[in-house]
Motif scaffolding. Structure first.
Motif, mmCIF file in Angstrom:
data_model
loop_
_atom_site.group_PDB
_atom_site.id
_atom_site.type_symbol
_atom_site.label_atom_id
_atom_site.label_comp_id
_atom_site.label_asym_id
_atom_site.label_seq_id
_atom_site.Cartn_x
_atom_site.Cartn_y
_atom_site.Cartn_z
ATOM 1 N N TYR A 45 -24.847 13.535 68.254
ATOM 2 C CA TYR A 45 -25.568 13.034 69.425
ATOM 3 C C TYR A 45 -25.029 11.656 69.830
ATOM 4 O O TYR A 45 -25.728 10.860 70.432
ATOM 5 N N ARG A 46 -23.781 11.431 69.509
ATOM 6 C CA ARG A 46 -23.167 10.130 69.772
ATOM 7 C C ARG A 46 -23.249 9.767 71.251
ATOM 8 O O ARG A 46 -23.018 10.594 72.121
ATOM 9 N N ALA A 77 -24.651 7.721 66.262
ATOM 10 C CA ALA A 77 -23.929 6.468 66.477
ATOM 11 C C ALA A 77 -23.813 6.159 67.968
ATOM 12 O O ALA A 77 -23.691 7.055 68.804
ATOM 13 N N GLU A 78 -23.902 4.866 68.272
ATOM 14 C CA GLU A 78 -23.726 4.366 69.643
ATOM 15 C C GLU A 78 -24.764 4.930 70.613
ATOM 16 O O GLU A 78 -24.510 4.996 71.816
ATOM 17 N N THR A 79 -25.914 5.334 70.106
ATOM 18 C CA THR A 79 -26.985 5.783 70.994
ATOM 19 C C THR A 79 -27.737 4.566 71.542
ATOM 20 O O THR A 79 -27.668 3.467 70.989
ATOM 21 N N THR A 80 -28.451 4.779 72.646
ATOM 22 C CA THR A 80 -29.228 3.721 73.275
ATOM 23 C C THR A 80 -30.691 4.129 73.309
ATOM 24 O O THR A 80 -31.023 5.236 73.736
ATOM 25 N N TRP A 81 -31.566 3.229 72.851
ATOM 26 C CA TRP A 81 -32.999 3.496 72.795
ATOM 27 C C TRP A 81 -33.743 2.399 73.542
ATOM 28 O O TRP A 81 -33.547 1.212 73.259
ATOM 29 N N THR A 116 -28.416 9.450 57.869
ATOM 30 C CA THR A 116 -28.187 9.478 59.308
ATOM 31 C C THR A 116 -27.320 8.302 59.746
ATOM 32 O O THR A 116 -27.450 7.189 59.234
ATOM 33 N N GLU A 117 -26.477 8.547 60.703
ATOM 34 C CA GLU A 117 -25.569 7.535 61.242
ATOM 35 C C GLU A 117 -26.114 7.026 62.569
ATOM 36 O O GLU A 117 -26.200 7.762 63.543
ATOM 37 N N ILE A 118 -26.517 5.739 62.601
ATOM 38 C CA ILE A 118 -26.916 5.137 63.877
ATOM 39 C C ILE A 118 -26.153 3.829 64.097
ATOM 40 O O ILE A 118 -26.627 2.917 64.769
ATOM 41 N N SER A 119 -24.960 3.764 63.533
ATOM 42 C CA SER A 119 -24.143 2.566 63.682
ATOM 43 C C SER A 119 -23.793 2.337 65.150
ATOM 44 O O SER A 119 -23.598 3.279 65.921
ATOM 45 N N GLY A 120 -23.730 1.076 65.529
ATOM 46 C CA GLY A 120 -23.358 0.733 66.890
ATOM 47 C C GLY A 120 -24.396 1.082 67.933
ATOM 48 O O GLY A 120 -24.130 0.986 69.131
ATOM 49 N N THR A 177 -26.820 1.560 59.799
ATOM 50 C CA THR A 177 -27.090 0.877 61.058
ATOM 51 C C THR A 177 -26.093 -0.259 61.286
ATOM 52 O O THR A 177 -26.378 -1.227 61.995
ATOM 53 N N ARG A 178 -24.916 -0.136 60.714
ATOM 54 C CA ARG A 178 -23.917 -1.191 60.854
ATOM 55 C C ARG A 178 -23.558 -1.406 62.327
ATOM 56 O O ARG A 178 -23.452 -0.455 63.095
#
Length: 219
Positions: free
Chosen positions: A66-67, A87-91, A104-108, A126-127
């Motif tokens: 879902y990048r 990764a690189e998602t916007t919330w 889970t990967e939410i980096s960037g 979350t790096r």
């Protein structure tokens, strides 16, 4: 100030506009005013998709990509996210209640005005993320890596940070005083900009001295 209690589905300002989601999530798809209820998404490619004023309840995301997806004014309740790439998602202006994120990967990623209630983060990356006006309320954050991230106006009331990594973080007005537990595995030397309590400082003193290369000796 403590974050407001989590809302119910019926309390959402757009609840009357929601329609049941039918079908599947697709790459670069647009999803507005939808209720994702009890859905299971496995190995889905939803990269660059947009979700606006939508609700997720009892949904499971297993793996999947879902990048760069965007989540604007969404509500998540009892959602499980396992091994997914966010990764690189916007919330923006979103609320998560009893959500579990594991591996889970939410980096960037970028988050602004987001609240997590009673959520569990386990081995989440979350790096390099940018978090502004984010609250973690009564959450468990275990082995979460904030390395290189930027946190502005972030609070952790009632939350437990277990083996958190803060290497090279940039903190502005980050309040850790009301955290229920504070265990930092690395990055103590990067905590400039955070506020902690006296008790927390005393608990962290040996590790902090070691991180700063201080030698403590009593005659």
């Amino acid at each position: 100030m403590r974050a407001r209690p989590p809302r119910e589905l019926a309390e959402l300002p757009y609840a009357h506009r929601l329609t049941p989601f039918i079908g599947r999530i697709e790459r670069e798809g647009t999803y507005d005013w939808l209720h994702f209820d009890g859905c299971v998404f496995e190995d889905v490619d939803g990269g660059s998709s947009g979700f606006t004023e939508s609700a997720f309840s009892g949904v499971t995301f297993t793996r999947g990509r879902y990048r760069r997806a965007q989540f604007d004014d969404v509500w998540l309740h009892t959602v499980r996210v396992v091994g997914a790439d966010l990764a690189e998602t916007t919330w923006m202006d979103s609320e998560c209640d009893e959500v579990v994120l594991a591996g889970t990967e939410i980096s960037g990623s970028r988050m602004n005005r987001v609240t997590f209630h009673n959520c569990k983060f386990d081995s989440v990356n979350t790096r390099l993320a940018k978090l502004r006006n984010v609250s973690f309320v009564d959450c468990l954050l275990r082995d979460v890596d904030f390395g290189g991230a930027t946190l502005i106006n972030v609070t952790f009331p009632g939350s437990t940070l277990d083996r958190a990594h803060f290497d090279n973080v940039k903190l502005t007005n980050v309040d850790l005083r009301k955290a229920a537990g504070l265990s930092i595995a690395s990055g103590l030397e990067s905590l400039k900009g955070a506020t902690i309590s006296t008790c927390q400082l005393l608990d962290m003193a040996p590790a902090l001295a070691q991180a700063l290369g201080l030698t403590v000796k009593d005659d």
